[in-house]
Every structure is written in C-alpha cells, then in structure tokens.
Design an enzyme around this catalytic site. Structure first.
Site, mmCIF file in Angstrom:
data_model
loop_
_atom_site.group_PDB
_atom_site.id
_atom_site.type_symbol
_atom_site.label_atom_id
_atom_site.label_comp_id
_atom_site.label_asym_id
_atom_site.label_seq_id
_atom_site.Cartn_x
_atom_site.Cartn_y
_atom_site.Cartn_z
ATOM 1 C CD GLU A 75 37.569 73.764 63.486
ATOM 2 O OE1 GLU A 75 38.339 72.747 63.209
ATOM 3 O OE2 GLU A 75 36.328 73.703 63.525
ATOM 4 C CB CYS A 113 32.023 71.776 63.449
ATOM 5 S SG CYS A 113 30.293 71.177 63.577
ATOM 6 C CD GLU A 161 28.528 66.727 57.911
ATOM 7 O OE1 GLU A 161 29.095 67.826 57.682
ATOM 8 O OE2 GLU A 161 27.862 66.040 57.274
ATOM 9 C CE LYS A 185 37.992 56.103 66.778
ATOM 10 N NZ LYS A 185 38.163 56.705 68.244
HETATM 11 P P1 NAD Z 1 39.874 64.325 65.025
HETATM 12 O O1 NAD Z 1 39.928 64.498 63.702
HETATM 13 O O2 NAD Z 1 41.302 64.348 66.105
HETATM 14 O O3 NAD Z 1 38.912 63.090 65.680
HETATM 15 C C1 NAD Z 1 37.758 62.670 65.239
HETATM 16 C C2 NAD Z 1 37.502 61.338 65.251
HETATM 17 O O4 NAD Z 1 38.513 60.484 64.557
HETATM 18 C C3 NAD Z 1 37.980 60.771 66.816
HETATM 19 O O5 NAD Z 1 37.172 59.468 67.040
HETATM 20 C C4 NAD Z 1 39.392 60.133 66.492
HETATM 21 O O6 NAD Z 1 39.644 59.015 67.427
HETATM 22 C C5 NAD Z 1 39.442 59.515 65.085
HETATM 23 N N1 NAD Z 1 40.404 59.609 64.365
HETATM 24 C C6 NAD Z 1 41.662 60.242 64.575
HETATM 25 N N2 NAD Z 1 42.699 59.853 63.657
HETATM 26 C C7 NAD Z 1 42.338 59.000 63.033
HETATM 27 C C8 NAD Z 1 42.573 58.198 61.784
HETATM 28 N N3 NAD Z 1 43.745 58.205 61.376
HETATM 29 N N4 NAD Z 1 41.802 57.507 61.166
HETATM 30 C C9 NAD Z 1 40.495 57.348 61.549
HETATM 31 N N5 NAD Z 1 39.829 57.955 62.544
HETATM 32 C C10 NAD Z 1 40.743 58.649 63.327
HETATM 33 O O7 NAD Z 1 38.853 65.539 65.732
HETATM 34 P P2 NAD Z 1 38.515 66.079 66.978
HETATM 35 O O8 NAD Z 1 39.658 66.868 67.593
HETATM 36 O O9 NAD Z 1 37.943 65.063 67.851
HETATM 37 O O10 NAD Z 1 37.185 66.916 66.817
HETATM 38 C C11 NAD Z 1 37.438 68.325 66.366
HETATM 39 C C12 NAD Z 1 37.021 68.319 64.987
HETATM 40 O O11 NAD Z 1 35.890 67.984 64.505
HETATM 41 C C13 NAD Z 1 37.064 70.078 64.735
HETATM 42 O O12 NAD Z 1 37.879 70.388 63.511
HETATM 43 C C14 NAD Z 1 35.700 70.272 64.331
HETATM 44 O O13 NAD Z 1 35.486 71.198 63.444
HETATM 45 C C15 NAD Z 1 35.229 69.176 63.746
HETATM 46 N N6 NAD Z 1 33.630 68.879 63.762
HETATM 47 C C16 NAD Z 1 32.897 69.201 62.598
HETATM 48 C C17 NAD Z 1 31.549 68.900 62.732
HETATM 49 C C18 NAD Z 1 30.811 68.938 61.192
HETATM 50 O O14 NAD Z 1 29.617 68.650 61.372
HETATM 51 N N7 NAD Z 1 31.451 69.519 60.306
HETATM 52 C C19 NAD Z 1 30.993 68.647 64.060
HETATM 53 C C20 NAD Z 1 31.930 68.493 64.880
HETATM 54 C C21 NAD Z 1 33.019 68.590 64.803
#
Ligand code: NAD
Length: 480
Positions: A383, A283, A249, A174
C-alpha cells in the site's frame, strides 16, 4: 497560533506537565497549532471520566432521548460546517471542496443516521424447551477507545463515535497527531449540543504513547481502530492481554478491473477518481488498475493524458481538486515508491515527481501512473497511500479475478463491464469487503464498509456496525 487542550470529563485541560506537539499545515509547512501531548495519567483520567459517565446521566437516558441528543450533535456540526471543513483542509491538505461538500457533511450524516438507530436496538424472545421465558437484550460494551488515522480525520472518527454512542457506550477519541484539530472542534460541538460530561473525551498525542496506553488500559472495553495494517497487528497483540473487543479497519491495495465491454469513458473517470480522490490517501483507493490486454494501450494512453491534466493547487481554493500530501514523511514515502517502481522496471507514463504550486512550499505531488507493472513488483503489492496508480494487464476473466485476489489485502474492488452476468460473477469471486460495479469510491452511511483478509475485520457504517458496539445478554425466567 492556537494552543489546544484535551477534553476530559467535560473540561478542557492541558496535558500533564503542559507538554505539547506542533500541528503542521502540509500546504504551507507552517505550524498552525500546538496540541497537548497526553501522558498515561491523562489516559487514566479520560478512562475514569468515561467510566463514570456510563452510570451517570448518560446511562439513565432512554434510548430515544439518547438518539435525540446524538441528532442534536449532528445538527450543531452542520451549523459549524464551514469552520470545521476549513480546519480539516488546514491540517490534512485536502481540497476545501472535498472537506466542505463531501467529508464533513458525511460526518454529520453519520451522526444523524445512527441517532435514528438508538431506539431500534433490541433483543428477541427465544423458544426453548421447558417452561421458561428466555429473552435477549443488547447492552453497550462500556468504554470505547476510537483511534483514527489522518486521511479522513473527522469522518473516520464519526464512523466509530456515532454507532458507539447510539448503542449507549462512552468514548475516548484519539485522533492522529498530524490531524487532531477537527476532533477537538467536534469535542466542543458535542459539549455545546448537551452531551453529558465524560460521554465523549478527546485526547491527543502520539500513537506510540497515547494510542498504546489506551490499548493497554484495563478500564477500556473496546478498541475501534483505523490505521496501518502493521499498527493494527500490534493493537491486536496488545489488546489480547486484556481481551478487549476490537475492530480493525486497515490498509488496502484495491483492484479496479476494466473489461473491454465496459463504458470506457466511465471506466476512465472511475480509474482516475478511484486513485486520485483524496490524493490517493484513501484506504480503498483503486491503486491497482487491471486492464484487459486487448484495450490496454489505448486505455492507458487516455489515463495518462487525463492524469497529466490534474494539477495540484492551494487546498483552500474552491477550484482545487488535488491537494497537498498530508505530511513530509508521507511525501517522502510515496516518492520512494516511485523510485522503487522505476528500478523494478515499471514504465512511468505520468507524473512521478514532487510538485510546486508556485509558492515554493508545501508537500505537493504530481499524480502518477505506472504501466507495465507485473503482479510481483513492490508497487503492485504494498500500500503506497498516495497518488500512484499501478496498471497491470490480464488476459481473460479468470486471470482478472486471480490477479485481483492476489493480495494480502481485501478492502474493496471495482468492476467495469456492461455484461450483467459477468459483473455479478466477478463480484461474487472477489475477496473484498466492498465491490463497486461501474462506479468507484462511493459511500453511504447506510452501507456497511470493512475488510476481508488483512484489511481487518468488523464493519463500519450501516446497521451491521452496531453489532460491534453491543453485547448480547440472555435472560432465563423460570415459569414452572
Ligand atoms: P497509523 O497506523 O500510523 O496510525 C493510525 C492511528 O493509530 C493514529 O491515531 C496513531 O496515532 C495511532 N497509533 C499509532 N501507533 C499506535 C500504537 N502502537 N497503539 C495504538 N495506536 C497507535 O496509520 P496512519 O498512517 O495514520 O493511517 C494510514 C493507514 O490507515 C493506511 O494504511 C490506510 O489504509 C489505513 N486506513 C484504513 C481505512 C479502513 O477503513 N480500512 C480507512 C482509512 C485509513
């Protein structure tokens, strides 16, 4: 404009009721595609297809044949690298040079690296008391849901899909609703490469509906999630109901520490690449620059000078090094942090505003640097996930370590020094899953990556990733 469907059980189909969501190019603000907004019944269908595939042709393949197939998927991705890289840039806003020469090649490499592991996952014999043969095997977990964010859409998907498939699982991918196009293109590539139906399903829609439905679903065995720390907490709470395996992550606020004995030209490049690569939507971005106070003024003057020369441009232009912020909401969020930083008394030394590349359109932002940041200020703690650097001073090695570790996050850290002893001493004391010494933001498919503290748990890439996609079975055979 493209109208995209869901990939379920090897077939492309509309989301139930034909519901769609728009995909926006952040560099032009235009709608470039419509994707399916999947419902709970689509999730049920994807789970049924993925479960059936576990015991179908996929489950019957030998590990070596499975590896060959994953390798072929990687080859097909390389064949279509130009088209896929273009899509990554169109929906995310990152420079085409990054998509074409860094992200998508790394995604293909990840598939081929884990293809090699498929026939090297094995158990052990265990010496026990009595007359018995005891051995272990490593078996797949079952159906894995891979939920990924919008910053490195295809690469972060492959960090999950590749080890999951190598270990014999089936996958429901997804992508983030903002950046679904490369995951969908990848679904077609996997089909063309001969991956049996149902082994990889791609479903699109919002996190709150589709993501949530996946995490709740009793037919899913593991959630591999990358995203925001607060979303990760919710995923963990929901997954507890069905006791799913999870790896998270999450976010970071990574320190990049510059000691006075460093090669300061290299540290200067590392400080700016550390935060501005990927528009800061990384991230592991080195978003806290910790600088020894004896060199702080001269070093920050150079950081500001270098930053002012970095201008955002058209992401499709091969010369562009700084693209568009991924969405309007994200641009507004980042600009809001700039206002908070000013109010809390940080000194703006570069950038700070929205940028225009001459088209009057697009979510562009000037790379931004704040000096005189105190460790308790909001921009030192939260962040931002954008091109904003917060510079903080320290007095000695121990204060540098204490300030670096003064965060709920622990994803990565950088250390710049010519003193080998100091480098290892500091690396050993930093609470971070990755420490870079005299470099920053470098990755390799063979080197595991993941968080300490509230940056999550589990590891992606490298051999250790496989531990999170297998379960251990112990077999006792009585020989008495
Ligand atoms: P997000 O948490 O809003 O979304 C991530 C994913 O989760 C998307 O596919 C979203 O549709 C889905 N999602 C949202 N709500 C959900 C729920 N209730 N249940 C299940 N899935 C759900 O994050 P974002 O804004 O897309 O990404 C940015 C974040 O990702 C930042 O905090 C960044 O640090 C983190 N990130 C971490 C790493 C790592 O390896 N640690 C790598 C890249 C990004």
């Amino acid at each position: 404009m493209d109208r995209k469907q869901l990939l379920i059980g090897g077939e492309w189909r509309d989301a139930e009721g034909g519901k769609t969501l728009p995909v926006i190019n952040p560099a032009t603000e235009e709608v470039i595609a419509e994707i399916g907004a999947a419902s709970k019944s689509d999730v049920d269908a994807a789970v049924a297809a993925a479960r059936a595939a576990l015991t179908g042709p996929w489950g019957k393949l030998s590990a070596r044949e499975r590896g060959r197939l994953i390798w072929r998927v990687g080859e097909k991705l390389v064949e279509q690298i130009d088209q896929v890289a273009r899509l990554e840039t169109l929906h995310n806003g990152k420079p085409i040079t990054e998509s074409r020469h860094i992200e998508i090649p790394m995604a293909a490499e990840c598939l081929q690296y884990f293809a090699g592991w498929a026939d090297k996952i094995h158990g052990e014999t265990v010496p026990v008391k009595g007359n018995a043969l005891v051995y272990t095997t490593r078996e797949p977990l079952g159906v894995v849901a891979a939920i990924v964010p919008w910053n490195f859409p295809l690469l972060l998907a492959m960090w999950k899909v590749a080890p999951a498939l190598a270990a014999g699982n089936t996958v429901i991918l997804k992508p983030a609703s903002q950046t679904p196009l490369t995951a969908l293109a990848f679904g077609q590539i996997a089909l063309e490469a001969g991956l049996p139906p149902g082994v990889l399903n791609v479903i699109t829609g919002s996190g709150a509906s589709v993501g949530q439905a996946l995490v709740e679903h009793p037919g899913i065995d593991k959630i591999a999630f990358t995203g925001d720390t607060s979303t990760g907490r919710g995923v963990m709470r929901t997954a507890a109901e069905t006791l799913k395996h999870i790896t998270l992550e999450l976010g970071g606020k990574s320190p990049n520490i510059v000691f006075p004995d460093a090669d300061l030209d290299a540290a200067l490049r590392g400080a700016t690449i550390g935060i501005f690569y990927g528009k800061g939507e990384v991230c592991a971005a080195g978003s806290r620059l910790l600088v020894d106070k004896s060199i702080k003024d001269q070093f920050l003057a150079k950081v500001a000078e270098r930053t002012k020369k970095m201008v955002p441009g058209d992401p499709l232009d091969p010369k562009t090094r700084l693209g568009a912020i991924s969405s309007k909401a994200q641009l507004e969020r980042v600009l809001n942090y700039v206002e908070i930083a000013k109010k809390e008394g940080a000194s703006l030394v570069a950038g700070g505003s929205r940028a225009d590349i001459g088209t009057g359109k697009g979510y562009f932002m000037q790379p931004t640097v704040f000096a005189d940041v105190k460790p308790d200020m909001t921009i030192a703690r939260e962040e931002i996930f954008g091109p904003v650097l917060a510079a903080i001073e320290f007095a000695d090695v121990d204060e540098a370590i204490a300030r670096a570790n003064d965060s709920m996050y622990g994803l990565a850290a950088g250390v710049w020094t010519r003193d080998v002893k100091k480098a290892h001493y500091v690396a050993s004391r930093l609470q971070a899953g990755t420490v870079w010494v005299n470099t920053y933001n470098v990755y390799d498919t063979a080197a595991s990556f993941g968080g300490y503290k509230q940056s999550g748990f589990g590891r992606e890439m490298g051999q250790h990733a496989l531990d999170y996609y297998t379960q251990l079975k112990t077999v006792w055979v009585d020989l008495g």
